[in-house]
Design an enzyme around this catalytic site. Structure first.
Site, PDB file in Angstrom:
ATOM      1  N   ARG A 273       0.822  -1.216   0.000  1.00 28.12           N
ATOM      2  CA  ARG A 273       0.000   0.000   0.000  1.00 28.12           C
ATOM      3  C   ARG A 273       0.851   1.259   0.000  1.00 28.12           C
ATOM      4  O   ARG A 273       0.433   2.307   0.488  1.00 28.12           O
ATOM      5  CB  ARG A 273      -0.979   0.022   1.179  1.00 28.12           C
ATOM      6  CG  ARG A 273      -2.074  -1.023   1.074  1.00 28.12           C
ATOM      7  CD  ARG A 273      -3.176  -0.772   2.078  1.00 28.12           C
ATOM      8  NE  ARG A 273      -4.181  -1.825   2.023  1.00 28.12           N
ATOM      9  CZ  ARG A 273      -4.766  -2.386   3.068  1.00 28.12           C
ATOM     10  NH1 ARG A 273      -4.428  -1.988   4.288  1.00 28.12           N
ATOM     11  NH2 ARG A 273      -5.671  -3.327   2.939  1.00 28.12           N
TER      12      ARG A 273
ATOM     13  N   ARG B  64      -3.048   5.924  -0.209  1.00 31.85           N
ATOM     14  CA  ARG B  64      -3.786   6.816   0.673  1.00 31.85           C
ATOM     15  C   ARG B  64      -2.974   7.619   1.679  1.00 31.85           C
ATOM     16  O   ARG B  64      -3.484   8.585   2.230  1.00 31.85           O
ATOM     17  CB  ARG B  64      -4.838   5.996   1.406  1.00 31.85           C
ATOM     18  CG  ARG B  64      -4.265   4.751   2.078  1.00 31.85           C
ATOM     19  CD  ARG B  64      -5.338   3.753   2.416  1.00 31.85           C
ATOM     20  NE  ARG B  64      -4.758   2.626   3.132  1.00 31.85           N
ATOM     21  CZ  ARG B  64      -5.469   1.759   3.798  1.00 31.85           C
ATOM     22  NH1 ARG B  64      -6.781   1.895   3.848  1.00 31.85           N
ATOM     23  NH2 ARG B  64      -4.900   0.747   4.419  1.00 31.85           N
TER      24      ARG B  64
ATOM     25  N   ARG C 120      -6.627  11.683  -6.851  1.00 33.86           N
ATOM     26  CA  ARG C 120      -7.791  10.816  -6.725  1.00 33.86           C
ATOM     27  C   ARG C 120      -9.064  11.589  -6.389  1.00 33.86           C
ATOM     28  O   ARG C 120     -10.164  11.022  -6.378  1.00 33.86           O
ATOM     29  CB  ARG C 120      -7.558   9.799  -5.606  1.00 33.86           C
ATOM     30  CG  ARG C 120      -7.007   8.443  -5.965  1.00 33.86           C
ATOM     31  CD  ARG C 120      -7.980   7.495  -6.638  1.00 33.86           C
ATOM     32  NE  ARG C 120      -9.308   7.470  -6.103  1.00 33.86           N
ATOM     33  CZ  ARG C 120      -9.712   6.782  -5.042  1.00 33.86           C
ATOM     34  NH1 ARG C 120      -8.860   6.044  -4.376  1.00 33.86           N
ATOM     35  NH2 ARG C 120     -10.959   6.827  -4.644  1.00 33.86           N
TER      36      ARG C 120
ATOM     37  N   ASP D 283      -6.719  -2.959  -7.302  1.00 30.12           N
ATOM     38  CA  ASP D 283      -7.414  -3.569  -6.175  1.00 30.12           C
ATOM     39  C   ASP D 283      -7.663  -5.028  -6.500  1.00 30.12           C
ATOM     40  O   ASP D 283      -7.840  -5.375  -7.679  1.00 30.12           O
ATOM     41  CB  ASP D 283      -8.746  -2.865  -5.895  1.00 30.12           C
ATOM     42  CG  ASP D 283      -9.362  -3.322  -4.580  1.00 30.12           C
ATOM     43  OD1 ASP D 283     -10.093  -4.346  -4.598  1.00 30.12           O
ATOM     44  OD2 ASP D 283      -9.111  -2.701  -3.542  1.00 30.12           O
TER      45      ASP D 283
ATOM     46  N   TYR E 294     -14.837 -12.630  -0.141  1.00 30.77           N
ATOM     47  CA  TYR E 294     -15.601 -11.437  -0.509  1.00 30.77           C
ATOM     48  C   TYR E 294     -16.866 -11.822  -1.272  1.00 30.77           C
ATOM     49  O   TYR E 294     -17.960 -11.292  -1.019  1.00 30.77           O
ATOM     50  CB  TYR E 294     -14.753 -10.495  -1.372  1.00 30.77           C
ATOM     51  CG  TYR E 294     -13.830  -9.607  -0.586  1.00 30.77           C
ATOM     52  CD1 TYR E 294     -14.324  -8.667   0.326  1.00 30.77           C
ATOM     53  CD2 TYR E 294     -12.451  -9.679  -0.749  1.00 30.77           C
ATOM     54  CE1 TYR E 294     -13.477  -7.844   1.043  1.00 30.77           C
ATOM     55  CE2 TYR E 294     -11.586  -8.859  -0.034  1.00 30.77           C
ATOM     56  CZ  TYR E 294     -12.105  -7.951   0.862  1.00 30.77           C
ATOM     57  OH  TYR E 294     -11.269  -7.130   1.585  1.00 30.77           O
TER      58      TYR E 294
END
Length: 355
Positions: A38, A42, A51, A87, A162
């Site tokens: 990551r 973010r 973004r 992702d 998921y």
């Protein structure tokens, strides 16, 4: 031919002699290479800026935006490898699964897969389904030059969790109910997902990935016996499907201290270790013939430079006798991490391990 191989009689590719790929191959390195899970995203203000107003899934499908986000931490931190910004649910979206990534929640599946009839919704993935991935890799490999680019995908178990749960889950009750209650349907589901995952990784390697990482984020919820019986065959199928390319294959899961040997057995060349197991002990569990990746607790980065250096020194000491070591966090960069702390960490590892 992959970015990690060279045809007979031709010089090595630009990334072949990088510290990262040498460590993955368990060869001597000039210093311990560093990258962060990551790292592209973010925690960086420049990421938040580009973004702004762009939904997560859409941002994964814009090649120029993907390239910019992937390059940001390489420019800022001086890490030894880039990881493709995407992702794990992207290939599921690409084959028509109705899903979205909701801020603060994660992937949410509109119609969970829980019956044999639902399997028909999981069709094969083709390169045309993810043409934007090929385009983005082309942009990135030209820009990165000698810096390796890591491709990645979600492992069959985590994708299945998921799909079956309908989103993130703390206890995985629907997933385990299917795994225990209908073992044949479970096996067929994971086999189908293994094919989709392998196709997604092949697209990335064909487009220039120097290494690939399989994320099995939720597999730590299983016992070793359940992993061996119900997950290992599908993960092994993925790794075997890309074995002919010669790129290093990394395998990582969270809370997988009891599964480390099995993660290597699935076919990984490099086993990722979270912060719960010291690297020397992880090496004992994994056994010879594998490099290790890890394993600073991401939360340590909030404790100040002295604490970061102390914990990092412990990891480097534990890694001193390893066949190959890639320094990383024990999970992803946390959103509120100070980017400067990451930059300093890269410099510290490089300085401390320079040979």
């Amino acid at each position: 031919m992959s970015a990690n191989q060279s045809p007979a009689g031709q010089p090595p590719t630009a990334t072949y002699d990088s510290a990262f790929l040498k460590a993955c191959r368990r060869e001597p390195v000039p210093y311990t290479p560093v990258w962060f899970m990551r790292q592209a995203g973010r925690s960086l203000p420049e990421y938040l800026k580009v973004r702004e107003g762009v939904p997560m899934l859409e941002s994964c499908m814009r090649p120029e935006l993907v390239a910019e986000i992937t390059l940001q931490p390489v420019r800022r931190h001086g890490v030894d490898a880039a990881i493709y910004f995407s992702d794990i649910v992207v290939p599921l979206k690409a084959i028509g699964i109705d899903l979205d990534i909701k801020p603060g929640v994660g992937p949410v599946i509109a119609n969970p897969i829980r019956s044999r009839a639902d399997l028909a919704r999981l069709r094969d993935l083709t390169p045309e389904d993810v043409a934007y991935v090929t385009e983005a890799f082309g942009l990135l490999t030209r820009e990165l030059g000698a810096t390796p680019l890591i491709g990645f995908a979600g492992a069959p178990f985590t994708l299945a969790s998921y799909l079956v749960e309908g989103g993130p889950s703390r206890n995985h009750e629907h997933t385990k109910a299917l795994m225990y209650g209908d073992p044949q349907l479970w096996a067929d589901l994971l086999d189908r997902l293994a094919g989709i995952t392998a196709s997604f990784l092949k697209v990335q390697i064909d487009a220039g990935a120097s290494a690939v990482q399989l994320f099995d984020s939720w597999v730590g919820a299983l016992s070793p016996a359940d992993y061996r019986r119900s997950v290992l065959p599908a993960s092994r199928k993925v790794f075997e499907a890309v074995s002919g390319y010669g790129v290093p294959r990394i395998h990582f899961g969270v809370g997988t201290g009891e599964l480390l040997g099995l993660l290597g057995e699935a076919g990984a060349d490099v086993v990722g270790v979270d912060w719960r197991v010291p690297l020397d002990e992880a090496a004992r569990r994994v056994g010879p013939g594998k490099a290790l990746q890890g394993n600073l607790d991401p939360a340590v980065l909030f404790a100040g430079q002295e604490a970061v250096e102390s914990k990092t020194r412990e990891i480097l000491d534990a890694a001193a006798g390893l066949e190959g070591h890639v320094f990383n966090l024990g999970h992803g960069v946390l959103p509120t991490t100070d980017p400067d702390a990451l930059t300093r960490l890269v410099e510290y590892v490089h300085t401390q391990t320079a040979r």
